[in-house]
Design a protein around this motif. Structure first.
Motif, mmCIF file in Angstrom:
data_model
loop_
_atom_site.group_PDB
_atom_site.id
_atom_site.type_symbol
_atom_site.label_atom_id
_atom_site.label_comp_id
_atom_site.label_asym_id
_atom_site.label_seq_id
_atom_site.Cartn_x
_atom_site.Cartn_y
_atom_site.Cartn_z
ATOM 1 N N ASP A 10 -51.628 -72.770 54.511
ATOM 2 C CA ASP A 10 -52.370 -73.013 55.754
ATOM 3 C C ASP A 10 -52.103 -74.450 56.169
ATOM 4 N N HIS A 115 -52.323 -66.583 57.617
ATOM 5 C CA HIS A 115 -53.040 -65.799 58.620
ATOM 6 C C HIS A 115 -52.619 -66.271 60.000
ATOM 7 N N ASN A 116 -52.082 -65.372 60.790
ATOM 8 C CA ASN A 116 -51.458 -65.698 62.078
ATOM 9 C C ASN A 116 -50.266 -66.628 61.871
ATOM 10 N N LEU A 156 -52.945 -61.383 59.554
ATOM 11 C CA LEU A 156 -53.379 -60.918 60.870
ATOM 12 C C LEU A 156 -52.547 -59.722 61.308
ATOM 13 N N PHE A 167 -57.156 -60.399 68.679
ATOM 14 C CA PHE A 167 -56.986 -61.378 67.603
ATOM 15 C C PHE A 167 -58.198 -61.309 66.689
ATOM 16 N N THR A 168 -57.972 -61.281 65.395
ATOM 17 C CA THR A 168 -59.060 -61.290 64.413
ATOM 18 C C THR A 168 -58.955 -62.559 63.590
ATOM 19 N N SER A 169 -59.965 -63.392 63.651
ATOM 20 C CA SER A 169 -59.939 -64.658 62.911
ATOM 21 C C SER A 169 -60.045 -64.399 61.415
ATOM 22 N N LYS A 171 -62.055 -65.915 59.487
ATOM 23 C CA LYS A 171 -63.489 -65.892 59.191
ATOM 24 C C LYS A 171 -64.069 -64.500 59.391
ATOM 25 N N SER A 181 -67.162 -66.659 53.321
ATOM 26 C CA SER A 181 -66.475 -67.338 54.412
ATOM 27 C C SER A 181 -66.017 -68.725 54.000
ATOM 28 N N LYS A 183 -65.601 -71.051 56.168
ATOM 29 C CA LYS A 183 -66.073 -71.958 57.205
ATOM 30 C C LYS A 183 -67.500 -72.419 56.928
ATOM 31 N N ASP A 187 -64.894 -76.262 61.188
ATOM 32 C CA ASP A 187 -63.970 -75.221 61.608
ATOM 33 C C ASP A 187 -62.811 -75.881 62.350
ATOM 34 N N ASP A 211 -59.378 -72.155 53.195
ATOM 35 C CA ASP A 211 -58.676 -71.124 53.951
ATOM 36 C C ASP A 211 -57.606 -70.448 53.094
#
Length: 242
Positions: A10, A115-116, A156, A167-169, A171, A181, A183, A187, A211
């Motif tokens: 990340d 993620h993403n 993702l 889009f799905t975060s 979190k 979580s 977060k 954030d 993360d």
């Protein structure tokens, strides 16, 4: 899937300049052009008021932290080892990360996971490496490769199952899958302020590491594997690049 062959990662990014008013004139003009596209039909904002978003664009931002994690062991004995490259010197962050990645991905059976990552982390790292005059490690290259030769996992994309409407975060995904979580402090929207106003790179590195932990747990959950126990998560070290 051999989870021991995956490097979870990340990144955290910020604007290159502290505020809009700190921008050199030529860069301010370029940001105004970029912001003009972002502000269509948004009369309440200006290029100045949205400058804190500059960090998400590789041309106007920079990387201040890359956190990585890899799994050791199997099943209930799995351990997650974390390492972060962070600080003010982006060139050193990217150089040391590239050296580590080149050594880690010595064979072709290694994967990256973010993620993403395909839309953000992987291309952002590559763009900033080019800007800094750093050779892109083989593990990040996609040019000329067939789709099945690119070893880039994206939680993702995996979660979408071919659905490209939303889009799905991380979190939200973690909450959905029953994973604590990451977060619980700051954030992504706060990173720019924490970096420029508080000068607290350690806080950002911890956030980034959380993360990575969540990312690894999500991928394990996708394969109906048990989560890594908290006591089996260790930070190798955080390497400050100043």
């Amino acid at each position: 899937m051999n989870f021991n062959n995956i490097l979870f990662l990340d990144i955290e990014t910020v604007s290159q300049y502290e505020t809009y008013n700190h921008l050199p004139e030529d860069w301010r003009e370029l940001w105004d052009l970029k912001a003009g596209l972002l502000l269509r039909n948004k009369e309440a904002d200006t290029p100045e008021t949205i400058y804190d978003r500059a960090g998400i664009y590789a041309e106007f931002g920079k990387i201040i932290c890359i956190s990585c994690g890899y799994i050791q062991g199997t099943k209930e004995d799995r351990k997650l080892v974390l390492k972060s490259f962070c600080g003010d010197d982006e060139y050193r962050i990217l150089t040391d990360f590239a050296d580590m990645l080149q050594k880690w991905s010595g064979d072709t059976d290694k994967f990256l996971c973010a993620h993403n990552g395909k839309e953000f982390d992987y291309p952002y790292i590559c763009r900033r490496m080019i800007i800094n005059g750093i050779a892109i490690p083989e593990a990040l290259k996609i040019t000329g490769k067939k789709p099945w030769e690119v070893r880039h996992l994206d939680t993702l994309e995996l979660w979408k199952f071919g659905d490209y409407k939303s889009f799905t975060s991380l979190k939200l995904l973690a909450k959905t899958l029953g994973i604590p979580s990451p977060k619980d402090d700051i954030d992504g929207s706060m990173v720019n302020s924490v970096y420029w106003n508080e000068k607290d790179i350690d806080r950002i590195a911890i956030y980034c590491q959380k993360d990575v932990i969540t990312l690894a747990q999500v991928l394990l959950r996708f394969h109906c594997e048990s989560f890594i126990k908290q006591e089996n998560i260790s930070i190798k070290y955080v390497q400050q690049q100043n």
